[in-house]
Design a protein around this motif. Structure first.
Motif, PDB file in Angstrom:
ATOM      1  N   LYS A   5       0.847  -1.194   0.000  1.00  0.00           N
ATOM      2  CA  LYS A   5       0.000   0.000   0.000  1.00  0.00           C
ATOM      3  C   LYS A   5       0.881   1.242   0.000  1.00  0.00           C
ATOM      4  O   LYS A   5       1.728   1.407   0.883  1.00  0.00           O
ATOM      5  CB  LYS A   5      -0.900  -0.030   1.239  1.00  0.00           C
ATOM      6  CG  LYS A   5      -1.938   1.043   1.284  1.00  0.00           C
ATOM      7  CD  LYS A   5      -2.824   0.838   2.509  1.00  0.00           C
ATOM      8  CE  LYS A   5      -3.784   1.982   2.667  1.00  0.00           C
ATOM      9  NZ  LYS A   5      -4.522   1.882   3.922  1.00  0.00           N
ATOM     10  N   ARG A   6       0.717   2.113  -0.983  1.00  0.00           N
ATOM     11  CA  ARG A   6       1.547   3.303  -1.115  1.00  0.00           C
ATOM     12  C   ARG A   6       0.807   4.589  -0.757  1.00  0.00           C
ATOM     13  O   ARG A   6       1.376   5.668  -0.795  1.00  0.00           O
ATOM     14  CB  ARG A   6       2.103   3.425  -2.537  1.00  0.00           C
ATOM     15  CG  ARG A   6       2.832   2.190  -3.036  1.00  0.00           C
ATOM     16  CD  ARG A   6       3.827   1.579  -2.094  1.00  0.00           C
ATOM     17  NE  ARG A   6       4.975   2.432  -1.841  1.00  0.00           N
ATOM     18  CZ  ARG A   6       5.884   2.202  -0.926  1.00  0.00           C
ATOM     19  NH1 ARG A   6       5.796   1.155  -0.139  1.00  0.00           N
ATOM     20  NH2 ARG A   6       6.897   3.018  -0.755  1.00  0.00           N
ATOM     21  N   ALA A  44      -4.405  -5.290  -5.404  1.00  0.00           N
ATOM     22  CA  ALA A  44      -3.083  -4.703  -5.175  1.00  0.00           C
ATOM     23  C   ALA A  44      -2.144  -5.670  -4.459  1.00  0.00           C
ATOM     24  O   ALA A  44      -0.930  -5.573  -4.577  1.00  0.00           O
ATOM     25  CB  ALA A  44      -3.220  -3.417  -4.367  1.00  0.00           C
ATOM     26  N   CYS A  74      -3.599  11.461  -7.412  1.00  0.00           N
ATOM     27  CA  CYS A  74      -3.188  10.100  -7.057  1.00  0.00           C
ATOM     28  C   CYS A  74      -3.965   9.057  -7.848  1.00  0.00           C
ATOM     29  O   CYS A  74      -4.034   7.897  -7.456  1.00  0.00           O
ATOM     30  CB  CYS A  74      -3.413   9.860  -5.566  1.00  0.00           C
ATOM     31  SG  CYS A  74      -2.482  10.954  -4.497  1.00  0.00           S
ATOM     32  N   ASP A  77      -3.035   5.292  -8.580  1.00  0.00           N
ATOM     33  CA  ASP A  77      -3.017   4.269  -7.529  1.00  0.00           C
ATOM     34  C   ASP A  77      -4.438   3.749  -7.312  1.00  0.00           C
ATOM     35  O   ASP A  77      -5.320   4.513  -6.912  1.00  0.00           O
ATOM     36  CB  ASP A  77      -2.468   4.865  -6.231  1.00  0.00           C
ATOM     37  CG  ASP A  77      -2.211   3.812  -5.168  1.00  0.00           C
ATOM     38  OD1 ASP A  77      -3.062   2.919  -4.977  1.00  0.00           O
ATOM     39  OD2 ASP A  77      -1.155   3.879  -4.526  1.00  0.00           O
ATOM     40  N   CYS A  85      -4.480  12.062   0.089  1.00  0.00           N
ATOM     41  CA  CYS A  85      -3.657  10.863  -0.059  1.00  0.00           C
ATOM     42  C   CYS A  85      -2.308  11.094   0.604  1.00  0.00           C
ATOM     43  O   CYS A  85      -1.510  11.902   0.133  1.00  0.00           O
ATOM     44  CB  CYS A  85      -3.448  10.540  -1.536  1.00  0.00           C
ATOM     45  SG  CYS A  85      -4.977  10.190  -2.409  1.00  0.00           S
ATOM     46  N   ARG A  87       1.102   9.957   0.907  1.00  0.00           N
ATOM     47  CA  ARG A  87       1.940   9.071   0.103  1.00  0.00           C
ATOM     48  C   ARG A  87       3.045   8.472   0.961  1.00  0.00           C
ATOM     49  O   ARG A  87       3.811   9.180   1.604  1.00  0.00           O
ATOM     50  CB  ARG A  87       2.486   9.799  -1.109  1.00  0.00           C
ATOM     51  CG  ARG A  87       1.340  10.181  -2.048  1.00  0.00           C
ATOM     52  CD  ARG A  87       1.764  10.522  -3.437  1.00  0.00           C
ATOM     53  NE  ARG A  87       2.835  11.504  -3.467  1.00  0.00           N
ATOM     54  CZ  ARG A  87       3.592  11.715  -4.534  1.00  0.00           C
ATOM     55  NH1 ARG A  87       3.411  11.027  -5.641  1.00  0.00           N
ATOM     56  NH2 ARG A  87       4.531  12.642  -4.508  1.00  0.00           N
TER      57      ARG A  87
END
Length: 114
Positions: A5-6, A44, A74, A77, A85, A87
């Protein structure tokens, strides 16, 4: 804490220093994703185990938030749904989760023993 998860989705942005911010990751006492949220997680992270395999109500590790962007920036993603978001550019998973730590909304001081 697998580093897949980014983006962490939040409604607000923290005050970040230019170097970013290390934040302890606390698992909620209960977690019941379903529908699109669960589908996005599985897409993901194909190696994700059953949700029952993950600890709840514990500090799992640390994540480094490098910056915060609006969700429109974003869109690449699949896990980004914002509106803000956070990051993530680095994670450090604790070998043994720190259990028995009561969480709270927002950012709060981590235990000194962390």
């Amino acid at each position: 804490m697998a580093g897949v998860k980014r983006v962490e989705n939040r409604s607000w942005a923290p005050n970040l220093p230019p170097s970013g911010l290390w934040v302890a990751v606390h698992a909620a006492a209960s977690f019941h994703p379903s529908g699109p949220e669960l589908d996005a997680l599985r897409s993901a992270w194909p190696a994700m185990r059953s949700l029952d395999a993950y600890p709840l109500g514990a500090i799992l590790g640390l994540m480094h938030v490098r910056d915060v962007l609006p969700v429109a920036r974003c869109s690449a993603d699949p896990l980004a749904h914002g509106p803000k978001c956070w990051r993530i550019d680095a994670v450090h998973r604790l070998e043994v989760p720190m259990r028995g730590v009561r969480g709270s909304m927002g950012l709060w001081p981590a235990p000194a023993s962390l």
